[in-house]
Motif scaffolding. Structure first.
Motif, PDB file in Angstrom:
ATOM      1  N   ASN A 257     -56.985  -2.823  48.239  1.00  0.00           N
ATOM      2  CA  ASN A 257     -55.649  -1.572  48.535  1.00  0.00           C
ATOM      3  C   ASN A 257     -55.915  -0.477  47.297  1.00  0.00           C
ATOM      4  N   ASN A 258     -55.054   0.649  47.622  1.00  0.00           N
ATOM      5  CA  ASN A 258     -55.442   1.973  47.108  1.00  0.00           C
ATOM      6  C   ASN A 258     -53.752   2.836  47.719  1.00  0.00           C
ATOM      7  N   ALA A 259     -53.286   3.614  46.233  1.00  0.00           N
ATOM      8  CA  ALA A 259     -51.889   4.373  46.507  1.00  0.00           C
ATOM      9  C   ALA A 259     -51.855   5.512  44.810  1.00  0.00           C
ATOM     10  N   ILE A 260     -51.709   6.116  45.734  1.00  0.00           N
ATOM     11  CA  ILE A 260     -51.014   7.226  44.909  1.00  0.00           C
ATOM     12  C   ILE A 260     -49.966   6.946  44.204  1.00  0.00           C
ATOM     13  N   ILE A 261     -49.614   5.988  43.163  1.00  0.00           N
ATOM     14  CA  ILE A 261     -48.512   5.498  42.191  1.00  0.00           C
ATOM     15  C   ILE A 261     -47.753   6.403  40.983  1.00  0.00           C
ATOM     16  N   ASP A 262     -47.188   7.393  40.792  1.00  0.00           N
ATOM     17  CA  ASP A 262     -46.552   7.549  39.217  1.00  0.00           C
ATOM     18  C   ASP A 262     -46.110   6.593  38.960  1.00  0.00           C
ATOM     19  N   PHE A 263     -47.295   6.503  37.069  1.00  0.00           N
ATOM     20  CA  PHE A 263     -46.890   4.979  36.155  1.00  0.00           C
ATOM     21  C   PHE A 263     -44.967   4.528  36.229  1.00  0.00           C
ATOM     22  N   THR A 264     -44.333   6.033  35.972  1.00  0.00           N
ATOM     23  CA  THR A 264     -43.044   6.148  35.770  1.00  0.00           C
ATOM     24  C   THR A 264     -42.240   5.428  36.608  1.00  0.00           C
ATOM     25  N   LYS A 265     -43.017   5.416  38.158  1.00  0.00           N
ATOM     26  CA  LYS A 265     -41.857   5.248  39.295  1.00  0.00           C
ATOM     27  C   LYS A 265     -42.500   3.681  39.348  1.00  0.00           C
ATOM     28  N   LEU A 266     -43.824   2.811  38.846  1.00  0.00           N
ATOM     29  CA  LEU A 266     -44.399   1.785  39.552  1.00  0.00           C
ATOM     30  C   LEU A 266     -43.752   0.320  39.179  1.00  0.00           C
ATOM     31  N   THR A 267     -43.387  -0.293  39.938  1.00  0.00           N
ATOM     32  CA  THR A 267     -42.570  -0.741  39.961  1.00  0.00           C
ATOM     33  C   THR A 267     -43.706  -2.331  39.591  1.00  0.00           C
ATOM     34  N   ALA A 268     -43.269  -3.573  39.002  1.00  0.00           N
ATOM     35  CA  ALA A 268     -43.472  -4.982  38.684  1.00  0.00           C
ATOM     36  C   ALA A 268     -44.123  -5.322  40.105  1.00  0.00           C
ATOM     37  N   ALA A 269     -43.127  -5.370  40.948  1.00  0.00           N
ATOM     38  CA  ALA A 269     -44.147  -6.170  42.189  1.00  0.00           C
ATOM     39  C   ALA A 269     -44.914  -5.155  42.767  1.00  0.00           C
ATOM     40  N   GLN A 270     -44.939  -3.960  42.717  1.00  0.00           N
ATOM     41  CA  GLN A 270     -46.891  -3.164  43.108  1.00  0.00           C
ATOM     42  C   GLN A 270     -47.390  -3.240  42.320  1.00  0.00           C
ATOM     43  N   PHE A 271     -46.905  -3.134  40.755  1.00  0.00           N
ATOM     44  CA  PHE A 271     -48.162  -3.832  39.972  1.00  0.00           C
ATOM     45  C   PHE A 271     -49.145  -5.351  40.712  1.00  0.00           C
ATOM     46  N   GLU A 272     -48.348  -5.987  40.643  1.00  0.00           N
ATOM     47  CA  GLU A 272     -48.286  -7.327  40.943  1.00  0.00           C
ATOM     48  C   GLU A 272     -49.430  -7.252  42.167  1.00  0.00           C
ATOM     49  N   ASP A 273     -49.026  -6.676  43.200  1.00  0.00           N
ATOM     50  CA  ASP A 273     -49.627  -7.054  44.630  1.00  0.00           C
ATOM     51  C   ASP A 273     -50.999  -5.773  44.639  1.00  0.00           C
ATOM     52  N   PHE A 274     -50.928  -5.035  43.544  1.00  0.00           N
ATOM     53  CA  PHE A 274     -52.742  -4.680  43.322  1.00  0.00           C
ATOM     54  C   PHE A 274     -53.459  -5.673  42.757  1.00  0.00           C
ATOM     55  N   TRP A 275     -53.217  -6.293  41.445  1.00  0.00           N
ATOM     56  CA  TRP A 275     -52.910  -6.935  40.839  1.00  0.00           C
ATOM     57  C   TRP A 275     -53.500  -7.882  42.197  1.00  0.00           C
ATOM     58  N   ARG A 276     -52.815  -8.752  42.699  1.00  0.00           N
ATOM     59  CA  ARG A 276     -53.369  -9.767  43.386  1.00  0.00           C
ATOM     60  C   ARG A 276     -54.446  -9.801  45.260  1.00  0.00           C
ATOM     61  N   VAL A 277     -54.674  -8.561  45.037  1.00  0.00           N
ATOM     62  CA  VAL A 277     -55.184  -7.930  46.168  1.00  0.00           C
ATOM     63  C   VAL A 277     -56.283  -7.397  45.159  1.00  0.00           C
ATOM     64  N   GLY A 278     -56.483  -7.445  44.867  1.00  0.00           N
ATOM     65  CA  GLY A 278     -57.638  -6.319  43.685  1.00  0.00           C
ATOM     66  C   GLY A 278     -58.242  -6.999  43.098  1.00  0.00           C
ATOM     67  N   CYS A 279     -58.058  -7.761  42.047  1.00  0.00           N
ATOM     68  CA  CYS A 279     -58.361  -8.483  41.452  1.00  0.00           C
ATOM     69  C   CYS A 279     -58.372 -10.309  41.598  1.00  0.00           C
ATOM     70  N   TYR A 280     -57.141 -10.619  41.758  1.00  0.00           N
ATOM     71  CA  TYR A 280     -57.283 -12.441  41.801  1.00  0.00           C
ATOM     72  C   TYR A 280     -57.460 -13.035  42.921  1.00  0.00           C
ATOM     73  N   SER A 281     -57.259 -12.359  44.430  1.00  0.00           N
ATOM     74  CA  SER A 281     -58.736 -12.318  45.414  1.00  0.00           C
ATOM     75  C   SER A 281     -60.009 -12.841  44.805  1.00  0.00           C
ATOM     76  N   GLY A 282     -60.871 -11.910  43.661  1.00  0.00           N
ATOM     77  CA  GLY A 282     -61.993 -11.653  43.533  1.00  0.00           C
ATOM     78  C   GLY A 282     -61.970 -13.332  43.208  1.00  0.00           C
ATOM     79  N   PHE A 283     -61.105 -13.443  42.177  1.00  0.00           N
ATOM     80  CA  PHE A 283     -60.954 -14.857  41.404  1.00  0.00           C
ATOM     81  C   PHE A 283     -60.995 -16.168  42.481  1.00  0.00           C
ATOM     82  N   LEU A 284     -60.172 -15.588  43.164  1.00  0.00           N
ATOM     83  CA  LEU A 284     -60.183 -16.789  43.870  1.00  0.00           C
ATOM     84  C   LEU A 284     -61.743 -17.187  44.837  1.00  0.00           C
ATOM     85  N   ILE A 285     -62.175 -15.982  45.440  1.00  0.00           N
ATOM     86  CA  ILE A 285     -63.769 -16.352  46.060  1.00  0.00           C
ATOM     87  C   ILE A 285     -64.649 -16.562  45.198  1.00  0.00           C
ATOM     88  N   GLY A 286     -64.637 -16.117  44.304  1.00  0.00           N
ATOM     89  CA  GLY A 286     -65.237 -16.540  42.995  1.00  0.00           C
ATOM     90  C   GLY A 286     -65.726 -17.699  43.145  1.00  0.00           C
TER      91      GLY A 286
END
Length: 246
Positions: A95-124
């Protein structure tokens, strides 16, 4: 030998990388398990493959849910009579979106990590568990320009994709000698698919003809990676339009 099987995770629109990869492998005689979060979209892809004379099944899967990923591999390794266990695994979630770093929430960061990285760990991880006993197989991860550099407004995306890249490298070094080809594809540029055309049509118009990566051009490289002779495997491949300023 039965019919070969491939499983593609992170399938969305028929005119996206996931859907196009499914159709490309189906044309080569593979039974394709179309795994994605949205049932209607993956059913559309499976139906298109069947209409063209291919073999496919839709499998609703949330790639951030460990139990669902394991269940998907259980199906892929036991795909039915006359079909071989899957020896091709594609991890395409993102997934992707432009988000100002100072407005980036912890929940948003975790969501992007889960989709973009954690899923790759599970699949790999599951791919390694299932393919090593076979002594063969191809695992391909879809990366992005964010895999290589962090641009303003994309810290969350780049962090996730860079992590995915490291998973692919570690897997390649550990499992290449065991017969598993692990590759990472850096898609550097906009993709001429339904998502971008629907979200940012002005960008598509501005870039003009062949200013975006062709979906079919991208997935042709996935097939080539799978067919490479093991004496000359590619671990990382970067793709971009000839017009791209990189």
């Amino acid at each position: 030998m039965g019919k070969p099987t491939a499983i593609v995770f992170g399938v969305g629109s028929e005119r996206g990388i996931g859907g196009a990869v499914c159709k490309r492998f189906a044309r080569e005689g593979y039974h394709v398990i179309v795994a994605g979060r949205t049932a209607a979209k993956i059913q559309e892809v499976a139906k298109a493959i069947a209409s063209a004379g291919g073999s496919a099944e839709a499998l609703p899967t949330d790639v951030t849910d460990e139990a669902q990923v394991i269940a998907a591999f259980d199906r892929a390794m036991n795909p039915g009579e006359g079909r071989d266990p899957a020896d091709v695994v594609i991890s395409n979630a993102g997934n992707n979106a432009i988000i100002d770093f100072t407005k980036l929430t912890a929940a948003q960061f975790e969501d992007f990590w889960r989709v973009g990285c954690y899923s790759g760990f599970l699949i790999g991880r599951e791919a390694a568990r299932r393919l090593v006993p076979l002594g063969r197989g191809t695992v391909i991860f879809t990366g992005a320009s964010g895999s290589m550099r962090g641009k303003p407004g994309f810290a969350h995306f780049a962090a996730a994709k860079a992590g995915l890249r490291m998973i692919s490298q570690s897997m390649a070094r550990e499992y290449g000698p065991k017969g598993i080809h692990v590759a990472h594809v850096v898609v550097d540029g906009g993709i001429d698919g339904d998502r971008l055309r629907g979200a940012i049509p002005a960008m598509v118009e501005r870039l003009g003809e062949e200013g975006l990566l062709s979906v079919d051009g991208i997935v042709e490289n996935y097939w080539t990676l799978h067919k490479q002779h093991r004496s000359a495997w590619t671990q990382e491949l970067d793709l971009r339009p000839y017009k791209e300023n990189w």
